[in-house]
Design a protein around this motif. Structure first.
Motif, short mmCIF file in Angstrom:
data_model
loop_
_atom_site.label_atom_id
_atom_site.label_comp_id
_atom_site.label_asym_id
_atom_site.label_seq_id
_atom_site.Cartn_x
_atom_site.Cartn_y
_atom_site.Cartn_z
N TYR A 80 0.83 -1.20 0.00
CA TYR A 80 0.00 0.00 0.00
C TYR A 80 0.87 1.26 0.00
O TYR A 80 0.54 2.26 -0.67
CB TYR A 80 -0.92 0.01 1.22
N SER A 81 1.97 1.23 0.74
CA SER A 81 2.88 2.38 0.77
C SER A 81 3.52 2.61 -0.59
O SER A 81 3.61 3.75 -1.07
CB SER A 81 3.96 2.17 1.83
N LEU A 82 3.96 1.53 -1.24
CA LEU A 82 4.55 1.66 -2.58
C LEU A 82 3.51 2.16 -3.58
O LEU A 82 3.83 2.95 -4.48
CB LEU A 82 5.12 0.31 -3.02
N LEU A 83 2.27 1.69 -3.42
CA LEU A 83 1.21 2.19 -4.29
C LEU A 83 0.98 3.69 -4.08
O LEU A 83 0.77 4.44 -5.05
CB LEU A 83 -0.08 1.41 -4.02
N PHE A 131 7.39 10.52 -3.10
CA PHE A 131 7.58 10.11 -1.71
C PHE A 131 7.09 11.18 -0.75
O PHE A 131 6.42 10.88 0.25
CB PHE A 131 9.06 9.80 -1.47
N ILE A 132 7.40 12.43 -1.04
CA ILE A 132 6.97 13.53 -0.17
C ILE A 132 5.44 13.64 -0.17
O ILE A 132 4.81 13.80 0.88
CB ILE A 132 7.59 14.86 -0.63
N ILE A 138 2.18 6.73 3.89
CA ILE A 138 3.24 5.88 4.46
C ILE A 138 3.14 5.87 5.98
O ILE A 138 3.19 4.80 6.61
CB ILE A 138 4.62 6.38 4.00
N PHE A 139 2.98 7.03 6.59
CA PHE A 139 2.86 7.09 8.05
C PHE A 139 1.60 6.39 8.52
O PHE A 139 1.60 5.73 9.57
CB PHE A 139 2.88 8.55 8.52
N VAL A 166 4.27 14.00 10.28
CA VAL A 166 4.29 14.36 8.85
C VAL A 166 4.55 15.85 8.68
O VAL A 166 5.37 16.28 7.86
CB VAL A 166 2.97 13.95 8.18
N VAL A 167 3.86 16.66 9.47
CA VAL A 167 4.01 18.11 9.39
C VAL A 167 5.44 18.52 9.76
O VAL A 167 6.06 19.37 9.08
CB VAL A 167 2.98 18.81 10.29
N LEU A 168 5.99 17.95 10.83
CA LEU A 168 7.34 18.29 11.25
C LEU A 168 8.38 17.88 10.22
O LEU A 168 9.33 18.62 9.96
CB LEU A 168 7.64 17.63 12.60
#
Length: 290
Positions: A80-83, A131-132, A138-139, A166-168
């Motif tokens: 799922y993360s790779l997707l 990725f960004i 991802i998290f 994520v924000v940091l």
């Protein structure tokens, strides 16, 4: 008389056979009742086990999962993360020209030395941008993998920590790119002279950006790391306060290692780290009360 005795003996034999038949029938019925009772007991025990399994806490259910089930779940979360990265890369590809112009701005004009260098630079920038963009996915997948083993209190804490992390992370990279990177590029490019002119390769420049920006994203996670360590009972606010002077020295040493050798660049990395340490200390003291 003989006939009478023979009739009597035959009658006795019939009586014995009837009694044996009755006994066998009673024995068969008793065995059937025993089997039925045993099945009923087994069904009750099975129902009780299923009820107990349904009433187990989430952490007990996770403990009962086999290693294969954990690996299967981990593989599913990674897929799922790779997707998510693939979808983010597809979105980033639509804005690739704007992203490239934004990234090249601190350096000015770039060149490529090999025929395929520009192509691989575009691929690298697209994947990194994807990725960004997919960081929330991802998290979340990492949080969802740990979710069955967490209590309600831990789930509530994670539901706050995940979006904040994520924000940091994004704030750290943005801070590095917009404030620290221009100063670093100005310092490095200013080392040339009339006989030694900068001729920046596109591939080496983007590799430099990645190695320069990503550490800032990780450093901005410091308050969350301190909160987790305090929540686990490893550190306390008193321990953090006692190490404050040592932390100041360590921050400036890290700033000297990862930035150009000038006071401004070192301070631009060290001071935010010190402030983040202070934020983590206040969070541990006044939020966790430890």
């Amino acid at each position: 008389m003989a006939n009478t005795s023979e009739v009597s003996s035959v009658s006795d034999e019939l009586t014995v056979q009837q009694e044996e038949a009755v006994q066998e029938q009673e024995s068969t019925m008793q065995e059937r009742e025993d089997v039925q009772q045993e099945k009923a007991v087994q069904e009750q025990e099975k129902a009780g086990q299923e009820q107990e399994a349904g009433q187990q806490e989430p952490e007990e259910q996770a403990a009962n999962m086999s290693i294969l089930a954990h690996l299967t779940e981990l593989r599913r979360r990674i897929l799922y993360s790779l997707l998510g990265v693939a979808i983010g890369s597809a979105i980033a590809y639509g804005f690739l020209d704007r992203i490239m112009a934004w990234l090249v701005e601190p350096a000015g004009k770039l060149y490529y030395m090999q025929p395929a260098e520009a192509f691989f630079v575009y691929i690298k920038v697209t994947m990194f941008s994807g990725f960004i963009i997919s960081l929330p996915i991802i998290f979340y997948q990492a949080w969802a993998f740990l979710l069955p083993a967490l209590t309600m209190r831990e789930r509530l804490m994670m539901s706050i920590l995940v979006p904040v992390s994520v924000v940091l992370f994004a704030a750290g990279m943005l801070f590095s790119f917009k404030l620290v990177l221009p100063v670093a590029m100005s310092f490095f490019l200013g080392m040339g002279n009339t006989d030694f002119q900068p001729f920046l390769s596109a591939g080496s420049y983007f590799d430099f950006i990645l190695t320069f920006v990503l550490p800032f994203g990780m450093l901005f996670e410091m308050p969350l790391v301190m909160l987790v360590l305090a929540w686990m009972g490893i550190v306390t606010s008193d321990m953090l306060a006692a190490k404050f002077r040592v932390v100041i020295v360590v921050c400036f040493v890290i700033g000297a290692l990862f930035t150009p050798p000038d006071v401004i660049s070192q301070s631009m990395m060290a001071i935010p780290m010190i402030l983040l340490y202070g934020v983590g200390y206040l969070a541990v003291k006044y939020i966790l009360h430890k």
